[in-house]
Scaffold this active site. Structure first.
Site, PDB file in Angstrom:
ATOM      1  N   LYS A   1       0.837  -1.205   0.000  1.00  0.00           N
ATOM      2  CA  LYS A   1       0.000   0.000   0.000  1.00  0.00           C
ATOM      3  C   LYS A   1       0.870   1.252   0.000  1.00  0.00           C
ATOM      4  CE  LYS A   1      -0.326  -0.208   5.056  1.00  0.00           C
ATOM      5  NZ  LYS A   1      -1.213  -0.485   6.213  1.00  0.00           N
TER       6      LYS A   1
ATOM      7  N   ARG B   1     -11.177  -0.401  14.840  1.00  0.00           N
ATOM      8  CA  ARG B   1     -10.968   0.434  13.657  1.00  0.00           C
ATOM      9  C   ARG B   1     -11.917  -0.132  12.610  1.00  0.00           C
ATOM     10  NH1 ARG B   1      -5.122   0.741  10.583  1.00  0.00           N
ATOM     11  NH2 ARG B   1      -5.791  -1.357   9.974  1.00  0.00           N
TER      12      ARG B   1
ATOM     13  N   TYR C   1      14.965  31.258   7.100  1.00  0.00           N
ATOM     14  CA  TYR C   1      13.808  32.007   7.593  1.00  0.00           C
ATOM     15  C   TYR C   1      13.942  32.339   9.080  1.00  0.00           C
ATOM     16  CZ  TYR C   1      11.130  31.227   3.326  1.00  0.00           C
ATOM     17  OH  TYR C   1      10.689  31.235   2.035  1.00  0.00           O
TER      18      TYR C   1
ATOM     19  N   MET D   1      10.661  24.931   2.346  1.00  0.00           N
ATOM     20  CA  MET D   1       9.820  23.989   1.606  1.00  0.00           C
ATOM     21  C   MET D   1      10.643  23.182   0.599  1.00  0.00           C
ATOM     22  SD  MET D   1       6.374  24.709  -0.626  1.00  0.00           S
ATOM     23  CE  MET D   1       5.540  25.531   0.699  1.00  0.00           C
TER      24      MET D   1
HETATM   25  C1  LIG Z   1      -0.673  -1.622   6.899  1.00  0.00           C
HETATM   26  C2  LIG Z   1      -1.373  -2.901   7.147  1.00  0.00           C
HETATM   27  C3  LIG Z   1      -0.648  -4.099   7.289  1.00  0.00           C
HETATM   28  C4  LIG Z   1       0.852  -4.131   7.374  1.00  0.00           C
HETATM   29  O1  LIG Z   1       1.214  -3.832   8.701  1.00  0.00           O
HETATM   30  P1  LIG Z   1       2.768  -3.743   9.099  1.00  0.00           P
HETATM   31  O2  LIG Z   1       2.783  -3.449  10.531  1.00  0.00           O
HETATM   32  O3  LIG Z   1       3.303  -2.623   8.252  1.00  0.00           O
HETATM   33  O4  LIG Z   1       3.353  -5.040   8.730  1.00  0.00           O
HETATM   34  C5  LIG Z   1      -1.343  -5.282   7.386  1.00  0.00           C
HETATM   35  N1  LIG Z   1      -2.691  -5.291   7.363  1.00  0.00           N
HETATM   36  C6  LIG Z   1      -3.408  -4.165   7.273  1.00  0.00           C
HETATM   37  C7  LIG Z   1      -4.888  -4.240   7.285  1.00  0.00           C
HETATM   38  C8  LIG Z   1      -2.782  -2.922   7.188  1.00  0.00           C
HETATM   39  O5  LIG Z   1      -3.511  -1.800   7.132  1.00  0.00           O
END
Ligand SMILES: *Cc1c(COP(=O)(O)O)cnc(C)c1O
Length: 365
Positions: free
Chosen positions: A39, A130, A256, A304
């Site tokens: 991701k 969650r 700055y 920046m």
């Molecule tokens: C980000 C995520 C992971 C990976 O978790 P890590 O701690 O980075 O290994 C696994 N499952 C879900 C649902 C996540 O959101």
């Protein structure tokens, strides 16, 4: 030297040997299937290239948050199983179904919107509060899933905290999850994949590994278990170059608001990277970069797009500036940036900006 480098003012280079090493490390630790979590552009490492490396190293699944992320992998020609877990009742899942993406369903509303075949893993909340289905509604969700056109091929959950050694850290979630799997079978489901563990679970709590672990952080060399090291290797290196050098007399204010005033004559190097590239502005105090194997402090407020470093006579115009690396040669790491700025390495890596040049791949030197 002048005019010889690429147009990008900063570059990220990914060490795919490190990614492969980390994938094998997780597989050895968990003894189960590995879903490589790619991701957020593989935590800034480049999702397509990391996916290929992880699959070659033994991962059997790819995990992403959004359907769009999953479709990008398919568009790049990746045919491995892909799981996407951020699915709401309004997302159109037909493209995902057509592309053979497995999606997560955590509630009856989302399930009700599915009137065509698609592979689904049902998500149970085991204490993180969650995503996931409340245990109170789990039986109803499983019962509805059993008569849905969706094919229920998996059941999964996520650990709120696996960061401590010792199984008491995960016992509650694991037993809630086992109960949920039993309930799924009782409703007539037969999930082939049963997955709970993230990186910390996979490495520190093998009991949570079940049939598959979902690992992101560890794949990128982030150690997430307190007081334990699993030999993971950071894979991302971010570099820039000294684009200007100048001498200033004592009393010169820098940047700055003149947040730093040179206490004595100093040599200042300009580095064309700033908080707009994801370098936390909080590194203005205490942050440093590596040039020629030596650390030099950031001076004044990070802008920046640029920052100023106090250097010495060893530094020349055009020298490589290592902003972030694996630390093996003393360069700053994402873990160091995170510690200095009160966050976690995940946020540092995913926050790196688009101006940091195209992701390049490199074998370990
Ligand atoms: C980000 C995520 C992971 C990976 O978790 P890590 O701690 O980075 O290994 C696994 N499952 C879900 C649902 C996540 O959101």
């Amino acid at each position: 030297m002048i005019g010889t480098r690429s147009r990008a003012l900063a570059t990220r280079v990914v060490d795919h040997a490190a990614i492969a090493h980390n994938a094998r490390r997780i597989l050895d630790g968990s003894g189960t299937e590995l879903m490589a979590v790619v991701k957020a552009n593989a935590f800034g490492h480049g999702a397509v290239a990391v996916s290929r490396t992880a699959l070659a190293a033994g991962a059997t699944w790819l995990g992403v948050a959004t359907i769009d992320e999953a479709l990008e992998l398919r568009a790049a020609g990746i045919e491995a199983p892909i799981f996407a877990w951020l699915v709401d009742p309004w997302v159109d899942l037909r493209a995902a179904a057509a592309a053979g993406i497995t999606v997560s369903v955590a509630n009856l509303d989302t399930l009700a919107a599915i009137d065509f075949p698609i592979d689904v893993h049902l998500e149970l909340d085991t204490g993180m509060s969650r995503g996931g289905c409340s245990p109170l509604e789990w039986g109803a969700l499983c019962a509805a899933a059993a008569v849905s056109p969706a094919r229920i091929t998996g059941v999964w959950s996520h650990l709120a905290d696996a960061s401590l050694l010792g199984d008491r850290n995960v016992d509650g979630a694991l037993s809630a999850f086992r109960d949920g799997v039993v309930a799924a079978h009782a409703a007539g489901l037969d999930p082939r994949w049963v997955h709970l563990a993230n990186s910390a679970g996979a490495l520190a709590h093998p009991a949570t590994a079940l049939t598959m672990v979902r690992s992101g952080a560890a794949l990128y060399g982030i150690e997430t278990v307190t007081g334990a090291e699993f030999g993971l290797e950071p894979a991302l290196r971010v570099t820039s170059r000294v684009s200007q050098l100048r001498q200033v007399p004592a009393g010169t204010g820098v940047g700055y608001l003149h947040a730093w005033v040179a206490p004595s004559a100093a040599t200042l190097a300009l580095v064309p990277v700033g908080y707009g590239d994801g370098l936390p502005r909080a590194l203005s105090t205490g942050g440093s970069v590596s040039i020629g194997g030596h650390r030099f402090p950031i001076r004044g407020a990070i802008s920046m797009d640029q920052l100023v470093v106090e250097v010495d006579a060893s530094v020349a115009l055009g020298d490589e500036v290592v902003l972030l690396g694996d630390g093996r040669h003393g360069e700053p790491t994402a873990a160091e940036w995170a510690a200095l700025t009160g966050t976690i390495p995940h946020e540092i890596l995913t926050g790196l900006g688009a101006r940091i040049g195209a992701v390049e791949s490199e074998a370990r030197s």
